[in-house]
Design an enzyme around this catalytic site. Sequence first.
Site, short mmCIF file in Angstrom:
data_model
loop_
_atom_site.label_atom_id
_atom_site.label_comp_id
_atom_site.label_asym_id
_atom_site.label_seq_id
_atom_site.Cartn_x
_atom_site.Cartn_y
_atom_site.Cartn_z
N LYS A 33 85.23 9.66 -36.13
CA LYS A 33 85.89 9.03 -37.28
C LYS A 33 86.16 7.55 -36.95
O LYS A 33 86.05 7.14 -35.80
CB LYS A 33 87.20 9.77 -37.59
N ARG A 129 102.25 17.81 -39.97
CA ARG A 129 101.53 16.77 -40.70
C ARG A 129 100.64 17.49 -41.71
O ARG A 129 101.04 17.71 -42.83
CB ARG A 129 100.75 15.89 -39.71
N TYR A 253 100.12 -22.12 -28.26
CA TYR A 253 101.18 -21.97 -29.26
C TYR A 253 102.48 -21.56 -28.60
O TYR A 253 102.52 -20.67 -27.74
CB TYR A 253 100.81 -20.90 -30.28
N MET A 301 94.02 -16.82 -32.64
CA MET A 301 93.12 -16.03 -33.49
C MET A 301 91.73 -15.93 -32.89
O MET A 301 91.10 -14.87 -32.90
CB MET A 301 93.07 -16.65 -34.89
C1 LIG Z 1 91.33 12.44 -34.38
C2 LIG Z 1 91.42 13.92 -34.24
C3 LIG Z 1 90.96 14.54 -33.06
C4 LIG Z 1 90.52 13.76 -31.84
O1 LIG Z 1 91.67 13.35 -31.13
P1 LIG Z 1 91.57 12.58 -29.72
O2 LIG Z 1 92.96 12.50 -29.27
O3 LIG Z 1 90.96 11.25 -30.00
O4 LIG Z 1 90.71 13.41 -28.86
C5 LIG Z 1 90.97 15.92 -33.03
N1 LIG Z 1 91.41 16.65 -34.08
C6 LIG Z 1 91.88 16.10 -35.20
C7 LIG Z 1 92.36 16.95 -36.31
C8 LIG Z 1 91.91 14.71 -35.32
O5 LIG Z 1 92.39 14.15 -36.43
#
Ligand SMILES: *Cc1c(COP(=O)(O)O)cnc(C)c1O
Length: 355
Positions: A33, A129, A253, A301
């Site tokens: 993702k 969640r 800065y 930046m």
């Molecule tokens: C993002 C996610 C993972 C992966 O988590 P990591 O800590 O990056 O290994 C696994 N399961 C769900 C439901 C997630 O949202």
Amino acid sequence: MRPARAWIDLDALRHNYRQARQLGGGRALAVIKADAYGHGAVRCAQALEAEADGFAVACIEEAMELRESGIRAPILLLEGFFEPEELALIERLGLWTAVASDWQVEALARHPGAAPINVWLKLDTGMHRLGLSPAAFRAAHARLSALPQVRVQVMMSHFARADETGCQRTTEQAQVFAQTIAGLPGDTSLSNSPALLAWPQVRGHWARPGLMLYGATPLPVGAALPVELKPVMHVHSRVIAVRDLAAGEPVGYGARFVAQAPVRVGVVAMGYADGYPQFAPNGTPIQVDGAMTRVIGRVSMDMLTVDLTDLPNAGVGSEVQLWGDAPSASVLAQHCQVSAYQLLCGLKRVPRSYR
Ligand SMILES: *Cc1c(COP(=O)(O)O)cnc(C)c1O
């Protein structure tokens, strides 16, 4: 051309995937993702497709990008669908979807499917969640299992505190999971990266490693790991200017760094618009021409400044590693009080190349 660039080590990615799957003891979905945590989802999926059991993304938009680039492996939508209209596309693209709410169960019941949709039914075991409550889970499982257009493939849950090795919450969540699903058919999936690395007693049929695929540890820096992880993202740039400061002179800065003694300062083409942490403190480790030195002055930046006083051979054109082997993403993140997740996902503007 601006010398800022990142190279992505696809062999290291494959190595880390194998380690994750071996730790899990079953199958493993590579979590790609958020553009594979900043590494490029399509290229990472292509590199893993021959051996990965499948992929996991956050939403259908991310899955579509993978299908459009020819990825045919299973893809799980970790957050499921956001509106019932997505179901037709989920079916057509052959995606797997998490189901975490009653409205999603009802939407599936109303969906006139031709081919069964693979569902990962999500139980809330204490993260609070996403996921069905234990009281609702078995009813949802029964309802979905009775639908010909659905196949309940996996029962899943997610850990809130698996990165805290001394905390019993993970085993408590695993107990709630085991009690709730007792006797129900289907595979199980529990472990994210911290659970794979720190909780060997908690396992399911399918692991879901994310961060560890990219060679970063979700555990506190320095905590022992059961496997060797190799960094995947290597962010580099060059020194583009050098100047000598006399004692008492500031740099950058806010004059956040003031020379106590004569200092040789290098200016590096990399800033917070590239994803380098804006609030990296004085002393943050950085590598110049293979030697470790420190960031001095506030990150701006497009540029940051480093101490070259002890590196007399360094100068304009010197190679700088912002993160990669050293400092690792995890070490840099810790110095800057961000997470390795945020650091990697935050890479921007910097062109990526793949090896
Ligand atoms: C993002 C996610 C993972 C992966 O988590 P990591 O800590 O990056 O290994 C696994 N399961 C769900 C439901 C997630 O949202």
